[in-house]
Design a protein around this motif. Structure first.
Motif, PDB file in Angstrom:
ATOM      1  N   LYS A 133      49.896  29.835 131.035  1.00 22.47           N
ATOM      2  CA  LYS A 133      49.039  30.529 130.610  1.00 22.47           C
ATOM      3  C   LYS A 133      49.365  31.296 132.053  1.00 22.47           C
ATOM      4  CE  LYS A 133      44.499  33.378 130.357  1.00 22.47           C
ATOM      5  NZ  LYS A 133      43.486  33.400 129.133  1.00 22.47           N
ATOM      6  N   GLY A 159      39.304  29.113 127.292  1.00 17.56           N
ATOM      7  CA  GLY A 159      39.955  30.364 127.573  1.00 17.56           C
ATOM      8  C   GLY A 159      41.618  30.434 128.693  1.00 17.56           C
ATOM      9  N   ASP A 162      45.117  31.774 124.140  1.00 19.03           N
ATOM     10  CA  ASP A 162      44.766  33.637 123.806  1.00 19.03           C
ATOM     11  C   ASP A 162      44.776  33.010 122.456  1.00 19.03           C
ATOM     12  OD1 ASP A 162      43.769  33.860 126.401  1.00 19.03           O
ATOM     13  OD2 ASP A 162      45.762  34.597 126.755  1.00 19.03           O
TER      14      ASP A 162
END
Ligand code: KMH
Ligand code: ZN
Length: 270
Positions: A133, A159, A162
């Motif tokens: 990420k 989180g 995605d």
């Protein structure tokens, strides 16, 4: 239905030249195999590096050389492995992510792998996802067992990855989920709407699962990492030969094959 994305898994970490005399091992051989696969219809290559003795390595510099050599030849999507070989440490496995490739694999759980164990603890899955990420690398979620989908969804909830998610169902690894059609259907109906998926059938499962994926709207991975044969007892001449057959079948079934740029759009790559 989207056009078909064909991924060529060129080398893997386990296959040897004894099993497949045309296995690409050096950066030049891997780049050449990637180019041939691209000409045959592949829009992505899944890459495992080997050292100068032909053993699996996750060394940053070797992956860098392979990436540059492939990019000099064609615009195919470069997807390095973070799975490596079963004996690589998590830190070793993560090295190619520092190259900021468009995608990299992210294995979503632990399973038996032939006589070995392929270890992916929650702690390390989270570390891998966080690093991808941070560097803008889209993970391909490697699913060897049904429960691994839930592990991937946990990363989503936290989180660390995605939407839209992209899954690779690796089916038929000895010690993990089998590669019958019902296995694939069960996995496909278990992922969130809006996800994309590909299937990598191991050995004799490669071709029937590929044909199923073409008709179901999924995508296909073939190549020596997963299967060294063209047909029962007959070795494939090259990775490209396996790709070419999938492209031909897909077109016969009325589904066009994606170019790398079309694949980038389908996969929402930046
Ligand atoms: N070689 C396997 C132990 C991946 O590339 O991400 C793991 C593997 C998965 O091939
Ligand atoms: Zn792999």
């Amino acid at each position: 239905m989207d056009k078909l994305i064909i991924t060529a898994a060129l080398t893997g970490a386990e296959v040897t030249r004894k099993e497949q005399p045309n296995l690409p091992l050096t950066p030049d051989e891997i780049a050449h195999a990637a180019y041939e696969a691209y000409l045959a219809g592949a829009s992505m290559v899944h890459v495992h590096a080997r050292d100068s003795e032909g053993n699996p390595t996750q060394d940053y510099e070797v992956y860098k050389e392979i990436k540059e050599k492939i990019e000099a030849k064609c615009p195919i999507i470069f997807q390095p492995s973070t799975g490596g070989a079963v004996w690589h440490s998590p830190e070793e496995r993560l090295q190619p992510v520092d190259l900021k490739p468009e995608m990299a694999t992210l294995s979503c759980g632990t399973c038996n792998f032939g006589p070995d164990v392929f270890m992916n603890s929650e702690e390390y899955m989270e570390k891998f996802a966080a690093k991808m990420k941070e560097l803008g690398v889209k993970p391909e979620l490697e699913i060897f067992e049904r429960g691994m989908i839930n592990n991937g969804l946990k990363l989503l909830k936290k989180g660390l990855i995605d939407m839209p998610l992209h899954f690779d169902f690796v089916l038929g690894v000895p010690g993990a989920m089998t590669g019958e059609l019902r296995d694939l259907l069960y996995l496909v109906e278990s992922i969130p709407a809006g996800s994309t998926w590909t299937v990598a059938g191991i050995g004799r499962f490669e071709l029937p699962l590929a044909v199923a994926a073409i008709t179901l709207g999924g995508h296909v991975r073939v190549g020596f990492e997963d299967n060294v044969y063209y047909s029962k007892g007959v070795l494939a001449k090259s990775n490209a030969e396996l790709v070419e057959r999938i492209a031909r079948i897909s077109k016969e079934l009325g589904r066009e094959v994606a170019t790398p740029d079309e694949a980038r759009k389908i996969l929402s790559l930046k």
